[in-house]
Design an enzyme around this catalytic site. Structure first.
Site, PDB file in Angstrom:
ATOM      1  N   PHE A 120       0.888  -1.153   0.000  1.00 28.65           N
ATOM      2  CA  PHE A 120       0.000   0.000   0.000  1.00 28.65           C
ATOM      3  C   PHE A 120       0.932   1.210   0.000  1.00 28.65           C
ATOM      4  CE2 PHE A 120      -4.529  -0.563   1.939  1.00 28.65           C
ATOM      5  CZ  PHE A 120      -4.960  -1.141   0.765  1.00 28.65           C
ATOM      6  N   GLN A 234      -9.591  12.314   5.856  1.00 30.70           N
ATOM      7  CA  GLN A 234      -8.848  11.873   4.675  1.00 30.70           C
ATOM      8  C   GLN A 234      -9.718  12.012   3.428  1.00 30.70           C
ATOM      9  OE1 GLN A 234      -7.471   7.607   4.271  1.00 30.70           O
ATOM     10  NE2 GLN A 234      -5.570   8.734   4.014  1.00 30.70           N
ATOM     11  N   HIS A 236      -9.896  11.024  -0.304  1.00 32.83           N
ATOM     12  CA  HIS A 236      -9.309  10.140  -1.303  1.00 32.83           C
ATOM     13  C   HIS A 236      -9.249  10.932  -2.610  1.00 32.83           C
ATOM     14  CE1 HIS A 236      -8.687   6.605  -3.775  1.00 32.83           C
ATOM     15  NE2 HIS A 236      -8.575   5.883  -2.686  1.00 32.83           N
ATOM     16  N   LEU A 250     -15.870   5.648  -4.883  1.00 36.20           N
ATOM     17  CA  LEU A 250     -14.425   5.490  -5.038  1.00 36.20           C
ATOM     18  C   LEU A 250     -14.006   4.868  -6.366  1.00 36.20           C
ATOM     19  CD1 LEU A 250     -12.023   5.875  -3.049  1.00 36.20           C
ATOM     20  CD2 LEU A 250     -12.128   3.427  -2.674  1.00 36.20           C
ATOM     21  N   GLU A 253      -7.459   3.260  -6.062  1.00 41.32           N
ATOM     22  CA  GLU A 253      -6.114   3.735  -6.400  1.00 41.32           C
ATOM     23  C   GLU A 253      -5.398   2.781  -7.342  1.00 41.32           C
ATOM     24  OE1 GLU A 253      -5.238   6.423  -2.495  1.00 41.32           O
ATOM     25  OE2 GLU A 253      -3.929   4.730  -2.860  1.00 41.32           O
ATOM     26  N   ARG A 284      -1.780   9.774  -0.900  1.00 39.65           N
ATOM     27  CA  ARG A 284      -3.158  10.210  -1.022  1.00 39.65           C
ATOM     28  C   ARG A 284      -3.358  11.703  -0.753  1.00 39.65           C
ATOM     29  NH1 ARG A 284      -6.775   5.822   1.946  1.00 39.65           N
ATOM     30  NH2 ARG A 284      -5.982   4.384   0.375  1.00 39.65           N
ATOM     31  N   HIS A 349     -13.319  10.443   2.680  1.00 37.84           N
ATOM     32  CA  HIS A 349     -13.164   8.995   2.696  1.00 37.84           C
ATOM     33  C   HIS A 349     -13.099   8.413   4.108  1.00 37.84           C
ATOM     34  CE1 HIS A 349     -12.020   5.094   1.242  1.00 37.84           C
ATOM     35  NE2 HIS A 349     -10.782   5.161   1.682  1.00 37.84           N
ATOM     36  N   ARG A 384      -3.997   8.869   7.207  1.00 42.69           N
ATOM     37  CA  ARG A 384      -4.107   7.427   7.481  1.00 42.69           C
ATOM     38  C   ARG A 384      -3.402   6.620   6.402  1.00 42.69           C
ATOM     39  NH1 ARG A 384      -7.957   3.112   5.941  1.00 42.69           N
ATOM     40  NH2 ARG A 384      -8.699   4.559   4.361  1.00 42.69           N
TER      41      ARG A 384
HETATM   42  P1  FAD Z   1     -18.799   0.798  10.238  1.00 42.35           P
HETATM   43  O1  FAD Z   1     -18.478  -0.396   9.451  1.00 42.35           O
HETATM   44  O2  FAD Z   1     -19.127   2.078   9.541  1.00 42.35           O
HETATM   45  O3  FAD Z   1     -20.016   0.403  11.169  1.00 42.35           O
HETATM   46  C1  FAD Z   1     -20.734   1.366  11.891  1.00 42.35           C
HETATM   47  C2  FAD Z   1     -21.906   0.689  12.550  1.00 42.35           C
HETATM   48  O4  FAD Z   1     -22.548   1.608  13.424  1.00 42.35           O
HETATM   49  C3  FAD Z   1     -22.980   0.201  11.577  1.00 42.35           C
HETATM   50  O5  FAD Z   1     -23.418  -1.057  12.013  1.00 42.35           O
HETATM   51  C4  FAD Z   1     -24.095   1.224  11.751  1.00 42.35           C
HETATM   52  O6  FAD Z   1     -25.359   0.684  11.492  1.00 42.35           O
HETATM   53  C5  FAD Z   1     -23.946   1.550  13.230  1.00 42.35           C
HETATM   54  N1  FAD Z   1     -24.510   2.840  13.661  1.00 42.35           N
HETATM   55  C6  FAD Z   1     -24.113   4.097  13.314  1.00 42.35           C
HETATM   56  N2  FAD Z   1     -24.882   5.013  13.949  1.00 42.35           N
HETATM   57  C7  FAD Z   1     -25.767   4.319  14.721  1.00 42.35           C
HETATM   58  C8  FAD Z   1     -26.821   4.697  15.600  1.00 42.35           C
HETATM   59  N3  FAD Z   1     -27.132   5.977  15.840  1.00 42.35           N
HETATM   60  N4  FAD Z   1     -27.538   3.712  16.203  1.00 42.35           N
HETATM   61  C9  FAD Z   1     -27.258   2.395  15.960  1.00 42.35           C
HETATM   62  N5  FAD Z   1     -26.272   1.995  15.144  1.00 42.35           N
HETATM   63  C10 FAD Z   1     -25.535   2.941  14.543  1.00 42.35           C
HETATM   64  N6  FAD Z   1      -9.856   0.448   5.466  1.00 42.35           N
HETATM   65  C11 FAD Z   1      -8.796  -0.411   5.425  1.00 42.35           C
HETATM   66  O7  FAD Z   1      -8.122  -0.631   6.433  1.00 42.35           O
HETATM   67  N7  FAD Z   1      -8.490  -1.036   4.243  1.00 42.35           N
HETATM   68  C12 FAD Z   1      -9.173  -0.843   3.099  1.00 42.35           C
HETATM   69  O8  FAD Z   1      -8.862  -1.448   2.068  1.00 42.35           O
HETATM   70  C13 FAD Z   1     -10.280   0.074   3.121  1.00 42.35           C
HETATM   71  N8  FAD Z   1     -10.984   0.333   1.981  1.00 42.35           N
HETATM   72  C14 FAD Z   1     -12.065   1.169   2.059  1.00 42.35           C
HETATM   73  C15 FAD Z   1     -12.799   1.399   0.888  1.00 42.35           C
HETATM   74  C16 FAD Z   1     -13.929   2.198   0.926  1.00 42.35           C
HETATM   75  C17 FAD Z   1     -14.733   2.435  -0.313  1.00 42.35           C
HETATM   76  C18 FAD Z   1     -14.310   2.808   2.156  1.00 42.35           C
HETATM   77  C19 FAD Z   1     -15.525   3.696   2.238  1.00 42.35           C
HETATM   78  C20 FAD Z   1     -13.551   2.607   3.320  1.00 42.35           C
HETATM   79  C21 FAD Z   1     -12.429   1.790   3.279  1.00 42.35           C
HETATM   80  N9  FAD Z   1     -11.670   1.547   4.429  1.00 42.35           N
HETATM   81  C22 FAD Z   1     -10.602   0.698   4.368  1.00 42.35           C
HETATM   82  C23 FAD Z   1     -12.065   2.089   5.740  1.00 42.35           C
HETATM   83  C24 FAD Z   1     -12.804   1.018   6.573  1.00 42.35           C
HETATM   84  O9  FAD Z   1     -13.673   0.289   5.736  1.00 42.35           O
HETATM   85  C25 FAD Z   1     -13.648   1.622   7.683  1.00 42.35           C
HETATM   86  O10 FAD Z   1     -12.931   2.563   8.387  1.00 42.35           O
HETATM   87  C26 FAD Z   1     -14.102   0.551   8.675  1.00 42.35           C
HETATM   88  O11 FAD Z   1     -14.718  -0.516   8.001  1.00 42.35           O
HETATM   89  C27 FAD Z   1     -15.048   1.132   9.710  1.00 42.35           C
HETATM   90  O12 FAD Z   1     -15.559   0.086  10.497  1.00 42.35           O
HETATM   91  P2  FAD Z   1     -16.402   0.402  11.806  1.00 42.35           P
HETATM   92  O13 FAD Z   1     -16.856  -0.895  12.369  1.00 42.35           O
HETATM   93  O14 FAD Z   1     -15.663   1.334  12.667  1.00 42.35           O
HETATM   94  O15 FAD Z   1     -17.665   1.214  11.274  1.00 42.35           O
END
Ligand code: FAD
Length: 576
Positions: A120, A234, A236, A250, A253, A284, A349, A384
């Site tokens: 990466f 961040q 993208h 997205l 990259e 980035r 992003h 990041r």
């Molecule tokens: P999320 O997966 O966003 O989950 C949040 C949860 O909270 C959900 O279940 C939602 O329903 C719940 N929630 C929110 N508000 C409330 C509320 N008020 N009441 C009840 N529930 C609520 N990271 C990497 O390390 N490698 C990668 O290759 C990568 N690629 C990416 C590609 C894309 C297109 C994107 C958008 C992001 C990428 N990321 C990557 C970043 C990474 O995917 C996220 O940072 C990570 O998955 C976030 O996980 P999380 O569990 O913190 O939050």
């Protein structure tokens, strides 16, 4: 409307990767747990993660080490990441991968069976594990399978509107079911916030509708927790611009990694002006800044973008290496990328800031409240490294699970507050009685417009002040809100609360961005073009105390000596 009371030892809010990993740990510890989410568990934001997850396994480059992983992370954070958090993440990431492997994650492998690892951007060695470009989806599936095996109770139709706090101790949360509107008071000894970030408050964003609306910021701030590094977002470099409901989607990259060329509206390959050595393969933050500069100086397309040109690449390369990009562009724009360039602009992003947390266990200022994943802060600083967010959520999911379990076990008695429950209930009653004429979607759009205009890749004092004034105007429209739940469910109520979250998230971002009078990482100030060593601090924001500055902990010398400049490190294929 009916109101249920549920009791559990630990409540996990969020069923993305972070929430699931924490819930699994609690179950493994034999602790009573409930996980809730506002979106179907199979479709959490985590499923979008594409390129991979970092861990210094050394399967491809045996010289790699957790120390080097930590050094790359701190270096690329522009020294704003908390070295203690980074150290814990880097040291424990390999264990996180091994756990996933044991739970059936189908990692890509070399012919001899080793887990494959790829580059990466800005990593010194190959340390990103992956499953094609569906890594997040497979992580979510693997964690859900594990949670099912352990019988972790999950309700993924509950919107949490308030955390319940008495005397600065958490005692649960209040919410409602999005389908039937029934209310729920959840009593818990400890609560883990895994509710994601706030990138949906920009117009161009990789977040989908109604996700990352800033719920974390509102829930935590109203509970009395502080927020950190909120201004550090961040962007993208490459998000599509059309159609409007997919703006910001997205373009991986990998498109630049495979040889894609960036051109402005004059046809110039402008990266030669910004990073002649690495050109399109620069980091980035630098590519996003270069694109924004071209646009703001009038060399963008009429719609305000630049062109990502792949037309010189062999058609087979595009079809085999970039199948998702090829298919998406045909589906969304009827654009054949083998023949025409893609119009792109930087897209919000990832929220590098979030809830202030202790390094050792991600506990917050509120006793019994923890935060993990994109909801937390401290790992990424001002930039990041791709692949680190999935690593962080796995590592801290386990740690927070442990910490919340022992907090719950050690709790002798709990104070509750009927006043806090009444306040939460009253807020929803008031919203449901709102029969004004203003529309949530139009107010959300106004916030997204002002954040894009005034708090995007390039910021300055005047713009940020204008942004705050516009935000005041949006906030003033709240009393005229219309909330109309209908036969299809209570989405309208959820959107109104999303809006309230976005208002707090936007204010915290604008105020913190104003105070960071320098250019550092993803935060570019056109009125303060240089990095200011005196601002090697974290901006910490709270509803009661406003903004304060907190010094960053010192990086241990053994890590510091490994922090070679980005220029010296290997820049590999960029794939997220
Ligand atoms: P999320 O997966 O966003 O989950 C949040 C949860 O909270 C959900 O279940 C939602 O329903 C719940 N929630 C929110 N508000 C409330 C509320 N008020 N009441 C009840 N529930 C609520 N990271 C990497 O390390 N490698 C990668 O290759 C990568 N690629 C990416 C590609 C894309 C297109 C994107 C958008 C992001 C990428 N990321 C990557 C970043 C990474 O995917 C996220 O940072 C990570 O998955 C976030 O996980 P999380 O569990 O913190 O939050």
């Amino acid at each position: 409307m009916t109101e249920r009371i549920i009791s559990t030892s630990v409540l996990v809010i969020g069923t993305g990767g972070a929430g699931l990993r924490a819930a699994i740990e609690l179950r493994q510890q034999g602790v009573d747990v409930l996980a809730v989410g506002k979106r179907r568990k199979h479709d959490a934001h985590t499923t979008l993660a594409a390129g991979g997850i970092n861990a210094a396994l050394g399967t491809m480059d045996p010289e790699d080490s957790w120390q080097q992983h930590a050094a790359d992370t701190i270096k690329e954070s522009y020294n704003l990441a908390d070295p203690r958090i980074v150290e814990i993440m880097a040291k424990n990431a390999p264990e996180g991968i091994r756990e996933l492997e044991a739970w059936g994650m189908p990692f890509a492998r070399e012919a001899d069976g080793r887990i494959s690892q790829r580059f990466f951007g800005a990593h010194k060695y190959r340390r990103t594990c992956f499953v094609g470009d569906y890594t997040g989806l497979e992580i979510q599936r693997t964690l859900l399978r594990r949670a099912e095996t352990l019988d972790v109770p999950i309700i993924d139709t509950v919107y949490i509107s308030r955390l319940l706090v008495a005397d600065n101790h958490i005692f649960g949360a209040y919410g409602f079911d999005i389908v039937d509107g029934s209310r729920v008071v959840i009593h818990a000894d400890a609560v883990i916030l895994a509710t994601g970030g706030h990138t949906r408050i920009w117009r161009q964003t990789t977040s989908r509708r109604d996700e990352n609306t800033g719920d974390t910021f509102r829930l935590a701030a109203l509970a009395g927790a502080r927020l950190r590094d909120v201004e550090l977002v961040q962007f993208h470099p490459s998000g599509i611009m059309e159609p409007a409901d997919a703006a910001g989607l997205l373009i991986s990259e990998a498109a630049r990694g495979e040889g894609g060329i960036l051109r402005n509206a004059l046809g110039e390959r402008f990266m030669s002006r910004y990073d002649p050595e690495r050109m399109e393969l620069s980091t980035r933050d630098r590519v996003a800044l270069a694109i924004s500069t071209e646009i703001s100086e009038g060399r963008g397309t009429p719609r305000g973008g630049v062109l990502l040109d792949l037309t010189h690449l062999d058609r087979d390369v595009i079809l085999t290496r970039l199948p998702r990009v090829y298919r998406n562009m045909l589906d969304l724009q009827m654009l054949d990328i083998t023949k025409d360039p893609i119009e792109i602009a930087p897209t919000a992003h990832y929220s590098m800031g979030g809830v202030w947390v202790r390094p050792e266990d991600h506990g917050t200022d509120v006793a019994g409240l923890y935060a993990i994943g994109e909801a937390s802060s401290g790992t990424h600083g001002a930039n990041r490294l791709g692949g680190n967010s999935l690593a962080e959520l796995l590592v801290y999911g386990r740690i927070v699970g442990h910490a919340a379990a022992s907090y719950s076990r050690g709790l002798e008695a709990q104070t509750r507050s009927t006043e806090a429950v009444g306040e939460a209930k009253g807020e929803i009653d008031t919203l449901l009685a709102s029969r004004g004429f203003d529309n949530v979607r139009s107010m959300q759009r106004a916030i997204r417009d002002l954040m894009s205009e005034h708090a995007g890749v390039i910021r300055n004092e005047e713009g940020l002040q204008n942004g705050l004034a516009k935000l005041d105007a949006v906030e003033a429209r709240l009393p005229d809100l219309a909330v109309h739940p209908d036969i299809a469910g209570f989405d309208d109520l959820a959107h109104a609360l999303d809006l309230k979250g976005s208002l707090i998230a936007a204010r915290a971002t604008l105020e913190s961005a104003l105070a960071r009078r320098e250019t550092r990482g993803a935060h570019n100030r056109s009125d303060y073009l240089k990095l200011d060593p005196a601002l090697k601090v974290n901006m910490v924001w709270s509803l009661t105390d406003g903004l304060t500055q907190e010094p960053v902990a010192e990086t241990p010398p053994e890590i510091e000596q490994l922090m070679v400049s980005t220029e010296e490190s290997v820049v590999g294929k960029l794939v997220e």
